[in-house]
Design a protein around this motif. Structure first.
Motif, PDB file in Angstrom:
ATOM      1  N   HIS A 170       0.855  -1.189   0.000  1.00 34.78           N
ATOM      2  CA  HIS A 170       0.000   0.000   0.000  1.00 34.78           C
ATOM      3  C   HIS A 170       0.890   1.238   0.000  1.00 34.78           C
ATOM      4  O   HIS A 170       1.704   1.426   0.893  1.00 34.78           O
ATOM      5  CB  HIS A 170      -0.928   0.000   1.219  1.00 34.78           C
ATOM      6  CG  HIS A 170      -1.981  -1.065   1.155  1.00 34.78           C
ATOM      7  ND1 HIS A 170      -3.064  -0.977   0.320  1.00 34.78           N
ATOM      8  CD2 HIS A 170      -2.095  -2.251   1.810  1.00 34.78           C
ATOM      9  CE1 HIS A 170      -3.819  -2.054   0.455  1.00 34.78           C
ATOM     10  NE2 HIS A 170      -3.250  -2.849   1.353  1.00 34.78           N
ATOM     11  N   GLY A 171       0.724   2.076  -1.031  1.00 30.55           N
ATOM     12  CA  GLY A 171       1.551   3.277  -1.127  1.00 30.55           C
ATOM     13  C   GLY A 171       1.238   4.077  -2.370  1.00 30.55           C
ATOM     14  O   GLY A 171       0.715   3.549  -3.354  1.00 30.55           O
ATOM     15  N   GLY A 172       1.555   5.369  -2.325  1.00 33.63           N
ATOM     16  CA  GLY A 172       1.346   6.234  -3.480  1.00 33.63           C
ATOM     17  C   GLY A 172       2.576   6.336  -4.339  1.00 33.63           C
ATOM     18  O   GLY A 172       2.525   6.740  -5.505  1.00 33.63           O
ATOM     19  N   ARG A 173       3.705   6.005  -3.755  1.00 34.86           N
ATOM     20  CA  ARG A 173       4.987   5.909  -4.430  1.00 34.86           C
ATOM     21  C   ARG A 173       5.796   4.942  -3.590  1.00 34.86           C
ATOM     22  O   ARG A 173       5.478   4.734  -2.419  1.00 34.86           O
ATOM     23  CB  ARG A 173       5.679   7.300  -4.443  1.00 34.86           C
ATOM     24  CG  ARG A 173       6.295   7.652  -5.741  1.00 34.86           C
ATOM     25  CD  ARG A 173       6.854   9.058  -5.875  1.00 34.86           C
ATOM     26  NE  ARG A 173       6.729   9.977  -4.812  1.00 34.86           N
ATOM     27  CZ  ARG A 173       6.285  11.230  -4.937  1.00 34.86           C
ATOM     28  NH1 ARG A 173       5.886  11.665  -6.122  1.00 34.86           N
ATOM     29  NH2 ARG A 173       6.232  12.036  -3.918  1.00 34.86           N
ATOM     30  N   ILE A 174       6.845   4.364  -4.125  1.00 38.44           N
ATOM     31  CA  ILE A 174       7.598   3.387  -3.352  1.00 38.44           C
ATOM     32  C   ILE A 174       8.093   4.034  -2.052  1.00 38.44           C
ATOM     33  O   ILE A 174       8.607   5.148  -2.060  1.00 38.44           O
ATOM     34  CB  ILE A 174       8.774   2.801  -4.183  1.00 38.44           C
ATOM     35  CG1 ILE A 174       9.244   1.473  -3.603  1.00 38.44           C
ATOM     36  CG2 ILE A 174       9.902   3.782  -4.319  1.00 38.44           C
ATOM     37  CD1 ILE A 174       8.341   0.323  -3.866  1.00 38.44           C
ATOM     38  N   ALA A 175       7.863   3.352  -0.930  1.00 38.36           N
ATOM     39  CA  ALA A 175       8.271   3.825   0.410  1.00 38.36           C
ATOM     40  C   ALA A 175       7.489   5.046   0.879  1.00 38.36           C
ATOM     41  O   ALA A 175       7.877   5.710   1.835  1.00 38.36           O
ATOM     42  CB  ALA A 175       9.772   4.108   0.466  1.00 38.36           C
ATOM     43  N   GLU A 176       6.348   5.365   0.226  1.00 36.30           N
ATOM     44  CA  GLU A 176       5.509   6.484   0.664  1.00 36.30           C
ATOM     45  C   GLU A 176       4.066   6.000   0.805  1.00 36.30           C
ATOM     46  O   GLU A 176       3.528   5.359  -0.098  1.00 36.30           O
ATOM     47  CB  GLU A 176       5.589   7.652  -0.322  1.00 36.30           C
ATOM     48  CG  GLU A 176       6.972   8.296  -0.362  1.00 36.30           C
ATOM     49  CD  GLU A 176       7.009   9.524  -1.248  1.00 36.30           C
ATOM     50  OE1 GLU A 176       6.137  10.400  -1.072  1.00 36.30           O
ATOM     51  OE2 GLU A 176       7.899   9.608  -2.110  1.00 36.30           O
ATOM     52  N   LYS A 177       3.466   6.343   1.933  1.00 34.51           N
ATOM     53  CA  LYS A 177       2.148   5.817   2.298  1.00 34.51           C
ATOM     54  C   LYS A 177       1.029   6.331   1.380  1.00 34.51           C
ATOM     55  O   LYS A 177       1.080   7.458   0.899  1.00 34.51           O
ATOM     56  CB  LYS A 177       1.850   6.209   3.747  1.00 34.51           C
ATOM     57  CG  LYS A 177       0.789   5.387   4.410  1.00 34.51           C
ATOM     58  CD  LYS A 177       0.667   5.749   5.887  1.00 34.51           C
ATOM     59  CE  LYS A 177      -0.422   4.918   6.552  1.00 34.51           C
ATOM     60  NZ  LYS A 177      -0.581   5.292   7.970  1.00 34.51           N
ATOM     61  N   GLU A 178       0.033   5.483   1.147  1.00 41.83           N
ATOM     62  CA  GLU A 178      -1.133   5.886   0.361  1.00 41.83           C
ATOM     63  C   GLU A 178      -2.037   6.806   1.185  1.00 41.83           C
ATOM     64  O   GLU A 178      -1.870   6.944   2.399  1.00 41.83           O
ATOM     65  CB  GLU A 178      -1.921   4.652  -0.112  1.00 41.83           C
ATOM     66  CG  GLU A 178      -2.935   4.081   0.864  1.00 41.83           C
ATOM     67  CD  GLU A 178      -2.322   3.220   1.954  1.00 41.83           C
ATOM     68  OE1 GLU A 178      -3.075   2.412   2.530  1.00 41.83           O
ATOM     69  OE2 GLU A 178      -1.119   3.352   2.263  1.00 41.83           O
TER      70      GLU A 178
END
Length: 626
Positions: A170-178
């Motif tokens: 789950h994320g909006g970008r790799i290593a960044e939360k959605e």
């Protein structure tokens, strides 16, 4: 900590958010840009490049209107190329490789210079809405921030899900939360429709592990050019090389054997993929007859070994990505720094928006960027600029700013989105613009800078720069229309170019209008060059004059067609027009017109399924005629 109330709140700090924030604040609105991570403002999530076919035209248009994307690209550029130079000028498209870190750095630098703009790091999870009018936002940390207008520029973060083989993150970008909450609120409580889309990115590799001798080098233009018409950025004196290599049968065979490891083929990914930028798995599946596909090897910046593998977007497991890359010529000893991945995210079909990018359902709520179903930094930035402008104008009850299809690629982009919608990531192409001869990259300032000045985004100094350029063009046109060329002077050039020689004096304009004669042939004549130097006509002026002379017939024809379109644009349809009562309209026309609510007869004509007879019926019921 915050103002009691902001004029405009921007949710998200990507390309759309950054342009929206700069536009509204530069026009005088007290603006808040709120984003999950202030370190990734203007982040280039995918390839480290700006511009390209049709996209470069939009960046020039953004600059001409007073936006920043062109300036940021110029400041961070490591290579510049004008694409499609072998074709006509309507197809010429500027493109720059950029330093990824510098691009993001300069975006924040320019935003922080604006005292009308506040930045804050937090995640917006819902909106404050009362009586179908947005009043502000609520954040993950429990804050309530009031705003007169809100612009959603969430990119790929709304319920974002990353796919790498069987892994689901789950994320909006790799290593960044959605981001969760906004989709649920708008769909469950306010009736918005939403969908899922998919995009992806390529692996990043260590450039030191590549064998460039096995690849074809791709150099930048000399002399270099830039995007911004008026900002005083220096042109590049040195450039970094890019390279091209190709996939081969060994790569294709390996990928075919392992389709069942790709989430695209296992059914794990439900969202629609970009038609024009498919993953390597999709390319090999869809174009099974092709023996190879180009791979563009692009450096990520001046001082880094990281390289972006453009053309190899993938969601394969990491090991399969590595094994596939190793079979590409020049990649035999490749070291992967980051794997590629696919990402699914929520978007809101853009037919739910007005031409200003304001929601039809919630007043003063605007949408811009990938949340509208587009793909690409340039499409996002263009929408952000228009949303920022119109949010500022709306809360002040000033006439909205709407670009027509014959005025800008940005106008084509937004008109396409709101009248046709999109079920797959929308990408701009020159073929989408029916007036592309008028919408060239070289004349974006002449088309749009006066508009930017009128709405308060362009300074007096920048208008003076444009006025000087227009004066020089007019003066040069006069010279070429009135100065004669002696046969003795021009015939050697004509003979060398295999063009018909002349027997009497001819105007420069007449000779230059020939398809086989270029501006450099004219400027090679000593007395012409003397006049050019005396009048200080630069290359930009000469190029404009050459285009206007060579393509006069095409340009005049498109201007005439644009006038006809304007007649339909002027025929406005009242917002409360009742289509359902007009029985002489087809059932399909009634349903679609009632759903899209076009603002003019021209917009109605572009809705799929609306026929000329439907338009005639509308004209009668509107009690108007041409």
């Amino acid at each position: 900590m915050f103002l009691d109330i902001y004029d405009v709140i921007i949710v998200g700090g990507g390309h759309a958010g950054a342009e929206a924030a700069s536009a509204s604040s530069n026009m005088g609105s007290k603006t808040l840009l709120i984003t999950t991570n202030l370190q990734t403002i203007g982040e280039m999530s995918c390839n480290p490049a700006i511009g390209g076919i049709a996209k470069g035209q939009m960046i020039r248009e953004i600059d001409a209107l007073g936006g920043y994307s062109g300036i940021i690209a110029d400041c961070s550029m490591i290579q510049f190329r004008m694409l499609n130079k072998s074709k006509g000028p309507a197809m010429w498209s500027p493109r720059a490789q950029c330093d990824r870190k510098l691009f993001s750095y300069y975006w924040r630098f320019f935003l922080e210079k604006n005292t009308q703009l506040d930045l804050y790091q937090d995640t917006v999870t819902s909106l404050i809405i009362k009586k179908n009018k947005v009043k502000g936002v609520k954040t993950y940390l429990g804050l309530k921030i009031k705003g007169k207008a809100v612009i959603l520029t969430n990119g790929t973060f709304l319920n974002g899900k990353i796919h790498i083989g069987e892994k689901r993150i789950h994320g909006g970008r790799i290593a960044e939360k959605e981001v969760r909450g906004i989709t649920e609120q708008l769909t469950k409580h306010f009736g918005f429709r939403y969908g899922r889309m998919k995009t992806g990115t390529s692996p990043r590799v260590d450039g030191r592990s590549l064998n460039y001798e096995k690849m074809k080098s791709q150099n930048g233009d000399i002399p270099t050019n830039k995007f911004s018409f008026s900002y005083n950025t220096k042109r590049l004196k040195k450039q970094r090389k890019c390279y091209i290599t190709y996939t081969n049968q060994k790569v294709h065979d390996l990928i075919r054997k392992n389709f069942n490891y790709s989430p695209i083929f296992t059914g794990s990914i439900k969202g629609k993929s970009p038609r024009y930028c498919p993953s390597i798995e999709e390319k090999i599946f869809r174009f099974s007859d092709k023996e190879s596909h180009p791979i563009f090897v692009e450096p990520e910046g001046w001082n880094t070994v990281e390289v972006y593998v453009n053309g190899f977007s993938t969601s394969f497991p990491e090991n399969l990505q590595y094994q596939s890359l190793k079979k590409i010529s020049g990649f035999e000893k490749v070291k992967v720094l980051r794997p590629g991945y696919a990402i699914e995210y929520d978007y809101f079909p853009p037919e739910q928006l007005k031409p200003t990018l304001e929601s039809k359902i919630i007043e003063n709520l605007f949408f811009a960027g990938q949340i509208n179903g587009t793909t690409g930094y340039e499409e996002a930035a263009a929408q952000g600029l228009i949303a920022g402008i119109n949010a500022h104008l709306k809360i002040r009850k000033i006439k909205p700013f709407i670009l027509k299809r014959n005025q800008a690629y940005i106008g084509v982009l937004i008109d396409d989105l709101i009248t046709k919608g999109t079920e797959e990531p929308y990408r701009m192409f020159t073929s989408r613009a029916e007036y592309r001869m008028l919408l060239r990259q070289d004349n974006a300032d002449e088309r749009l800078t006066p508009m930017g000045y009128h709405i308060g985004l362009i300074s007096e100094d920048k208008m003076k720069i444009l006025d000087r350029k227009k004066y020089k063009i007019k003066k040069c046109m006069y010279l070429f229309k009135n100065k004669n060329l002696d046969p003795k002077i021009i015939n050697p050039i004509l003979y060398d170019k295999k063009s018909s020689i002349i027997y009497h004096d001819k105007k420069i304009e007449t000779i230059l209008s020939r398809s086989d004669i270029e501006i450099k042939d004219i400027t090679s004549i000593p007395f012409v060059m003397e006049e050019i130097k005396k009048n200080d006509f630069n290359q930009e002026v000469l190029e404009q004059v050459s285009i206007q002379i060579k393509y006069k017939g095409y340009i005049d024809r498109e201007k005439e067609n644009a006038k006809k379109l304007l007649k339909l644009e002027k025929l406005k349809i009242p917002n409360d027009f009742n289509y359902k009562t007009i029985k002489s309209l087809s059932l399909e026309a009634r349903e679609k017109l009632d759903y899209y609510r076009p603002i003019s007869l021209a917009q109605a004509s572009r809705i799929s399924g609306i026929t000329p007879s439907d338009l005639s019926v509308l004209l009668i019921y509107m009690n108007r005629s041409y």
